[in-house]
Design a protein around this motif. Structure first.
Motif, PDB file in Angstrom:
ATOM      1  N   LEU A  10      -2.000   4.980   7.598  1.00 38.25           N
ATOM      2  CA  LEU A  10      -1.666   3.862   6.711  1.00 38.25           C
ATOM      3  C   LEU A  10      -1.113   2.725   7.557  1.00 38.25           C
ATOM      4  O   LEU A  10      -0.192   2.927   8.352  1.00 38.25           O
ATOM      5  N   ARG A  11      -1.691   1.531   7.409  1.00 38.95           N
ATOM      6  CA  ARG A  11      -1.133   0.368   8.096  1.00 38.95           C
ATOM      7  C   ARG A  11      -0.646  -0.635   7.051  1.00 38.95           C
ATOM      8  O   ARG A  11      -1.403  -1.025   6.160  1.00 38.95           O
ATOM      9  N   VAL A  12       0.611  -1.020   7.193  1.00 40.45           N
ATOM     10  CA  VAL A  12       1.190  -1.994   6.264  1.00 40.45           C
ATOM     11  C   VAL A  12       1.241  -3.332   6.987  1.00 40.45           C
ATOM     12  O   VAL A  12       1.872  -3.450   8.042  1.00 40.45           O
ATOM     13  N   GLN A  86      -7.578  -3.598   0.025  1.00 38.55           N
ATOM     14  CA  GLN A  86      -7.948  -4.820  -0.687  1.00 38.55           C
ATOM     15  C   GLN A  86      -8.226  -5.948   0.315  1.00 38.55           C
ATOM     16  O   GLN A  86      -7.776  -5.884   1.481  1.00 38.55           O
ATOM     17  N   THR A  87      -8.946  -6.953  -0.108  1.00 37.35           N
ATOM     18  CA  THR A  87      -9.232  -8.101   0.758  1.00 37.35           C
ATOM     19  C   THR A  87      -7.909  -8.737   1.212  1.00 37.35           C
ATOM     20  O   THR A  87      -6.996  -8.900   0.405  1.00 37.35           O
ATOM     21  N   GLY A  88      -7.827  -9.023   2.511  1.00 42.03           N
ATOM     22  CA  GLY A  88      -6.624  -9.642   3.052  1.00 42.03           C
ATOM     23  C   GLY A  88      -5.583  -8.638   3.526  1.00 42.03           C
ATOM     24  O   GLY A  88      -4.517  -9.014   4.012  1.00 42.03           O
ATOM     25  N   SER A  89      -5.900  -7.333   3.443  1.00 40.10           N
ATOM     26  CA  SER A  89      -4.889  -6.321   3.817  1.00 40.10           C
ATOM     27  C   SER A  89      -4.917  -5.986   5.309  1.00 40.10           C
ATOM     28  O   SER A  89      -4.063  -5.254   5.794  1.00 40.10           O
ATOM     29  N   GLY A  90      -5.910  -6.526   6.048  1.00 36.95           N
ATOM     30  CA  GLY A  90      -5.899  -6.309   7.500  1.00 36.95           C
ATOM     31  C   GLY A  90      -6.999  -5.406   8.031  1.00 36.95           C
ATOM     32  O   GLY A  90      -6.901  -4.929   9.168  1.00 36.95           O
ATOM     33  N   LYS A  91      -8.051  -5.174   7.272  1.00 36.50           N
ATOM     34  CA  LYS A  91      -9.138  -4.297   7.745  1.00 36.50           C
ATOM     35  C   LYS A  91      -9.847  -4.917   8.963  1.00 36.50           C
ATOM     36  O   LYS A  91     -10.032  -4.261   9.973  1.00 36.50           O
ATOM     37  N   THR A  92     -10.213  -6.200   8.839  1.00 32.20           N
ATOM     38  CA  THR A  92     -10.938  -6.872   9.919  1.00 32.20           C
ATOM     39  C   THR A  92     -10.045  -7.022  11.148  1.00 32.20           C
ATOM     40  O   THR A  92     -10.482  -6.777  12.279  1.00 32.20           O
ATOM     41  N   TYR A  93      -8.802  -7.397  10.910  1.00 32.29           N
ATOM     42  CA  TYR A  93      -7.836  -7.557  12.006  1.00 32.29           C
ATOM     43  C   TYR A  93      -7.687  -6.235  12.761  1.00 32.29           C
ATOM     44  O   TYR A  93      -7.715  -6.197  13.992  1.00 32.29           O
ATOM     45  N   SER A  94      -7.551  -5.146  12.029  1.00 29.70           N
ATOM     46  CA  SER A  94      -7.333  -3.844  12.674  1.00 29.70           C
ATOM     47  C   SER A  94      -8.586  -3.377  13.400  1.00 29.70           C
ATOM     48  O   SER A  94      -8.513  -2.898  14.527  1.00 29.70           O
TER      49      SER A  94
HETATM   50  P1  ADP Z   1      -9.334  -7.980   5.351  1.00 25.96           P
HETATM   51  O1  ADP Z   1     -10.357  -7.728   6.433  1.00 25.96           O
HETATM   52  O2  ADP Z   1      -8.747  -6.700   4.840  1.00 25.96           O
HETATM   53  O3  ADP Z   1      -9.844  -8.854   4.260  1.00 25.96           O
HETATM   54  P2  ADP Z   1      -7.967  -9.511   7.390  1.00 25.96           P
HETATM   55  O4  ADP Z   1      -8.032  -8.526   8.506  1.00 25.96           O
HETATM   56  O5  ADP Z   1      -8.954 -10.625   7.429  1.00 25.96           O
HETATM   57  O6  ADP Z   1      -8.095  -8.760   5.988  1.00 25.96           O
HETATM   58  O7  ADP Z   1      -6.465 -10.058   7.320  1.00 25.96           O
HETATM   59  C1  ADP Z   1      -6.107 -11.211   6.575  1.00 25.96           C
HETATM   60  C2  ADP Z   1      -5.212 -12.100   7.434  1.00 25.96           C
HETATM   61  O8  ADP Z   1      -3.995 -11.436   7.765  1.00 25.96           O
HETATM   62  C3  ADP Z   1      -5.847 -12.506   8.745  1.00 25.96           C
HETATM   63  O9  ADP Z   1      -5.464 -13.829   9.019  1.00 25.96           O
HETATM   64  C4  ADP Z   1      -5.218 -11.580   9.763  1.00 25.96           C
HETATM   65  O10 ADP Z   1      -5.167 -12.139  11.055  1.00 25.96           O
HETATM   66  C5  ADP Z   1      -3.824 -11.329   9.182  1.00 25.96           C
HETATM   67  N1  ADP Z   1      -3.328  -9.965   9.474  1.00 25.96           N
HETATM   68  C6  ADP Z   1      -3.762  -8.834   8.903  1.00 25.96           C
HETATM   69  N2  ADP Z   1      -3.096  -7.751   9.365  1.00 25.96           N
HETATM   70  C7  ADP Z   1      -2.213  -8.222  10.264  1.00 25.96           C
HETATM   71  C8  ADP Z   1      -1.223  -7.602  11.116  1.00 25.96           C
HETATM   72  N3  ADP Z   1      -1.035  -6.265  11.126  1.00 25.96           N
HETATM   73  N4  ADP Z   1      -0.499  -8.401  11.913  1.00 25.96           N
HETATM   74  C9  ADP Z   1      -0.687  -9.753  11.927  1.00 25.96           C
HETATM   75  N5  ADP Z   1      -1.604 -10.392  11.164  1.00 25.96           N
HETATM   76  C10 ADP Z   1      -2.365  -9.652  10.341  1.00 25.96           C
END
Ligand code: ADP
Length: 372
Positions: A10-12, A86-94
């Motif tokens: 789980l990543r918050v 959910q969208t914006g939760s950090g999937k792409t970032y991770s």
């Molecule tokens: P998703 O792919 O789930 O829609 P994103 O990965 O695009 O979400 O994340 C949304 C925004 O939040 C991006 O700008 C991203 O850089 C930022 N973000 C997400 N997770 C983190 C994190 N763990 N630390 C810093 N920024 C994050």
């Protein structure tokens, strides 16, 4: 064949500026010290295999939860990482599939470096050791599969549309999918970037968002050794072979690593303007719904070990579940990376993700080394 449970990390994600209004209650999640456990709301607790609070760096996440999977992959086993949330939760970032502006490399770029480091080391130990790496990149939107590595060229039309096939033993394989030969870290990153770009452009043209499609980036590793006294893993890891059986015949292994960026898990309000009156309904992504049903059926199966009758697992209900058949209940080490926001405004979606991920932990996979 060893059984291994699907693991869940789980990543918050950190609160974003809009989420923070100097009110501590705005955060709906609290962490249990030194335990992979969280509490949401006042009293609901969930335990996972890993819990990564907002301050966790990309490197910490990679070292603790992903490196062990890279080891399994090099041993010749299949691996899958499913990013859910959910969208914006950090999937792409991770996952590291987006454009990295702050040098915060996610999982795939780190994986690319680890893989080449280990394989070049493996090759340097003997000229008889060889390896080949291929990449494929698919997108699933509704029930259509798009090959993100195919560049449309009218002179060279695509021979075959990507399809999912079954061999006579009922084993699923993907057909008509481009597998690009990868020689360097840069090749791998170029495939990832071009495919991601194509996904974004395609969704803009369709007037949708790429967060409504699933993307599967896969790396295929083919390894061969001949006439040495250990297996590939022992060579790569530079371990002595005293405790391992010697191998006198050449060994050929094929393993696949799937990085799956699932569609946003939020329930969308959909306006349907097709009829005379506008209807608004709650739309749940069909693939994720089918995936949830597969997870439930497999989870119930493992919980009812004593019962001889096994549950019907509805893999055939969607292309996503057919593509991922090996990853859930099959021949793969699988990690679900559940991404959530701690903001109380996202409480319902966060709770849904926690429940979904919790069910995945009940699944048992059966993993073996894949000889070519
Ligand atoms: P998703 O792919 O789930 O829609 P994103 O990965 O695009 O979400 O994340 C949304 C925004 O939040 C991006 O700008 C991203 O850089 C930022 N973000 C997400 N997770 C983190 C994190 N763990 N630390 C810093 N920024 C994050």
């Amino acid at each position: 064949m060893a059984t291994t449970a699907v693991r869940v990390a789980l990543r918050v994600r950190p609160l974003i500026v809009n989420n923070i209004n100097n009110n501590k209650d705005d955060c709906s999640i609290s962490f249990v010290k030194d335990e992979p456990q969280i509490i949401i709301g006042n009293d609901r607790s969930f335990t996972f295999d890993f819990v990564f609070p907002p301050e966790t760096s990309q490197q910490q996440l990679y070292e603790s939860s992903i490196i062990p999977l890279v080891d399994r992959f090099i041993e010749g086993k299949n691996v899958t990482i499913l990013a859910y949330g959910q969208t914006g939760s950090g999937k792409t970032y991770s996952m590291g599939t987006g454009i990295d502006t702050n040098n915060q490399q996610g999982i795939i770029p780190r994986f690319a470096h680890s893989l080449f480091e280990r394989m070049l080391d493996f090759q340097s130990k003997s000229s008889n050791n060889t390896f080949q790496i291929y990449a494929s990149f698919l997108e699933l939107y509704n029930e259509d599969i798009h090959d993100l590595l195919i560049t449309t060229d009218m002179n060279y039309p695509q021979q075959e549309n990507p399809t999912i096939r079954e061999d006579i033993d009922g084993k699923i394989y993907w057909a008509g999918i481009k597998e690009e030969r990868i020689y360097t870290v840069e090749d791998l990153m170029r495939c990832l970037k071009n495919g991601s770009q194509k996904r974004t452009t395609g969704s803009t043209e369709m007037n949708t968002s790429s967060s409504r499609s699933h993307a599967i980036f896969s790396i295929i590793l083919k390894q061969q050794t001949s006439h040495h006294e250990g297996n590939i893993a022992s060579l790569v890891e530079n371990k002595t072979t005293l405790d391992r059986p010697s191998i006198t015949t050449p060994q050929r292994l094929v393993s696949k690593f799937h990085f799956v960026d699932l569609a946003g898990s939020e329930r969308l309000k959909r306006t349907n303007a097709m009829g005379d009156r506008q209807k608004e309904g709650i739309f749940i992504n069909g693939g994720l719904l089918a995936l949830g049903n597969v997870i439930s059926a497999l989870g119930e199966d493992s919980n009812n070990k004593s019962s001889k009758k096994s549950q019907h697992v509805p893999y055939r209900d969607s292309k996503l579940t057919r593509l991922l058949q090996d990853s859930l209940g099959g021949n793969s080490h699988t990690l679900m990376l559940a991404c959530v926001s701690a903001s109380s405004s996202d409480y319902t979606e966060t709770l849904n993700t926690l429940k979904y991920a919790n069910r995945a932990r009940n699944i048992q996979n059966r993993v073996q080394i894949n000889q070519d």
